[in-house]
Design a protein around this motif. Structure first.
Motif, PDB file in Angstrom:
ATOM      1  N   VAL A 139      59.865  84.742  -8.546  1.00  0.00           N
ATOM      2  CA  VAL A 139      59.432  85.959  -9.244  1.00  0.00           C
ATOM      3  C   VAL A 139      57.910  86.045  -9.168  1.00  0.00           C
ATOM      4  N   LEU A 140      57.407  87.135  -8.564  1.00  0.00           N
ATOM      5  CA  LEU A 140      55.958  87.327  -8.409  1.00  0.00           C
ATOM      6  C   LEU A 140      55.567  88.581  -9.179  1.00  0.00           C
ATOM      7  N   VAL A 141      54.666  88.453 -10.150  1.00  0.00           N
ATOM      8  CA  VAL A 141      54.329  89.625 -10.967  1.00  0.00           C
ATOM      9  C   VAL A 141      52.812  89.808 -11.066  1.00  0.00           C
ATOM     10  N   HIS A 142      52.448  91.050 -11.382  1.00  0.00           N
ATOM     11  CA  HIS A 142      51.049  91.407 -11.617  1.00  0.00           C
ATOM     12  C   HIS A 142      50.740  91.138 -13.089  1.00  0.00           C
ATOM     13  N   PRO A 143      49.498  90.721 -13.413  1.00  0.00           N
ATOM     14  CA  PRO A 143      49.193  90.452 -14.830  1.00  0.00           C
ATOM     15  C   PRO A 143      49.197  91.696 -15.709  1.00  0.00           C
ATOM     16  N   ASP A 171      55.942  85.325 -18.518  1.00  0.00           N
ATOM     17  CA  ASP A 171      56.509  84.003 -18.865  1.00  0.00           C
ATOM     18  C   ASP A 171      57.631  83.594 -17.906  1.00  0.00           C
ATOM     19  N   LEU A 172      58.295  84.574 -17.308  1.00  0.00           N
ATOM     20  CA  LEU A 172      59.426  84.267 -16.414  1.00  0.00           C
ATOM     21  C   LEU A 172      58.994  84.132 -14.951  1.00  0.00           C
ATOM     22  N   ALA A 173      57.709  84.374 -14.675  1.00  0.00           N
ATOM     23  CA  ALA A 173      57.262  84.447 -13.277  1.00  0.00           C
ATOM     24  C   ALA A 173      56.946  83.075 -12.695  1.00  0.00           C
ATOM     25  N   GLY A 188      57.221  92.061  -9.008  1.00  0.00           N
ATOM     26  CA  GLY A 188      56.885  92.765 -10.244  1.00  0.00           C
ATOM     27  C   GLY A 188      55.539  93.448 -10.143  1.00  0.00           C
ATOM     28  N   THR A 189      55.407  94.307  -9.156  1.00  0.00           N
ATOM     29  CA  THR A 189      54.230  95.177  -9.085  1.00  0.00           C
ATOM     30  C   THR A 189      54.624  96.404  -8.266  1.00  0.00           C
ATOM     31  N   GLU A 190      53.679  97.323  -8.104  1.00  0.00           N
ATOM     32  CA  GLU A 190      53.983  98.589  -7.424  1.00  0.00           C
ATOM     33  C   GLU A 190      54.527  98.316  -6.006  1.00  0.00           C
ATOM     34  N   CYS A 191      55.486  99.141  -5.607  1.00  0.00           N
ATOM     35  CA  CYS A 191      56.231  98.893  -4.363  1.00  0.00           C
ATOM     36  C   CYS A 191      55.354  98.845  -3.106  1.00  0.00           C
TER      37      CYS A 191
END
Ligand code: 13P
Ligand code: SF4
Length: 307
Positions: free
Chosen positions: A197-201, A209-211, A235-238
């Motif tokens: 899981v890769l997300v933007h802050p 917490d799940l990234a 988890g960021t813009e496509c």
């Protein structure tokens, strides 16, 4: 590629051959715009690329604060926006009187502003940060002063938790990233247990917490491309998926939420870029008294990020 699109690109290229033009695009831009840009990057890299460019004309394919940052850092260049209505609702949510009140109540306090802010807010800020350097820069600020972090509460909370120091937050969020929920991620993790899981802050703390990795758009791209894993929940813009797929076509990418599309970023088109280069409109300028002050906060960011 459709014939019409090819014709538009040829016309853009013709103007580029005749004039000194540098096209800078954000990773959230449409794929065809990223493909014709001279430089594609995250918001920090875009600002540095504009500052270092020797071209006479800089066209910024991104939302308004990105073009403004280029105009602040390059007062002698012509900075063009192909769609000046492309804006960032989070950047526009700050009330300057809240910032001035903080400064009045805390004369020793520091205002740290995300680059997602209008020039007038940068002008009353002590230093700017982006998602790629917020933690690194705030770490270098004195620990005994109060810091107001504006405007993204989620990025601020991310930095505060990494640094284990309290910050004052502003109650604003990116509507696109804040739409990703913990349940979205939990469901996708259950369906794809082998995915990272890769997300933007800019995502909510319970999502972060799940990234497996949290970082800026370029950080997410670098992570996905260099990881040994082959499947990622993004988890960021496509728009970031375009670059990852170009570099690593075999990697499987799953968008964390169906609506992870920034309509403002996507309002820029190849036709608008062509029109902007043909007409040299819309030129982005910042009144000199504001520009000079905002430049101090942006230049300080570049200096601290390089330290
Ligand atoms: P980056 O700083 O990661 O490019 O992000 C900018 C932005 O607007 C994120 O929504
Ligand atoms: Fe603003 Fe969010 Fe769009 Fe980034 S994705 S430009 S923070 S609205």
């Amino acid at each position: 590629m459709q014939l019409k699109e090819q014709e538009t690109i040829e016309k853009i290229n013709k103007i580029r051959n005749e004039k000194s033009v540098y096209i800078i695009a954000h990773y959230y831009q449409r794929g065809e715009i990223q493909d014709i840009a001279d430089f594609v990057g995250d918001s920090y890299a875009m600002a540095v690329a504009a500052r270092n460019s020797s071209a006479d004309i800089i066209l910024v394919a991104g939302v308004d604060f990105m073009a403004e940052s280029a105009a602040i850092l390059c007062p002698d260049k012509m900075v063009l926006s192909p769609e000046p209505a492309a804006t960032c609702p989070m950047a526009n949510s700050i009330d300057i009187s809240d910032v001035l009140r903080f400064k009045q109540e805390h004369p020793d306090g520091l205002v740290v502003s995300y680059v997602n802010t209008p020039a007038v807010i940068k002008a009353v800020s002590d230093i700017c940060v982006t998602s790629s350097n917020a933690v690194k820069i705030i770490e270098k600020l004195p620990r005994d002063v109060r810091i107001l972090f504006i405007p993204d509460e989620n990025l601020g909370r991310f930095a505060a938790s990494k640094l284990d120091r309290p910050l004052d937050f502003y109650p604003s969020r990116c509507p696109i990233h804040a739409a990703v929920t913990r349940d979205d991620i939990l469901q996708l993790k259950a369906q794809h247990p082998d995915a990272e899981v890769l997300v933007h802050p800019e995502c909510a703390p319970e999502v972060i917490d799940l990234a497996d990795y949290t970082g800026s758009t370029s950080g997410i791209i670098d992570y996905a491309v260099n990881s040994e894993k082959n499947k990622f929940i993004i988890g960021t813009e496509c728009g970031v998926m375009h670059k990852i797929r170009q570099i690593s076509p075999d990697k499987e990418l799953i968008l964390a939420e169906r609506e992870l599309i920034c309509p403002n970023m996507k309002s820029i088109t190849l036709n608008k870029i062509l029109h902007s280069l043909e007409t040299l409109q819309t030129r982005i300028t910042v009144p000199e008294d504001i520009r000079a002050k905002a430049a101090i906060a942006l230049e300080k960011m570049i200096e601290y990020a390089a330290m």
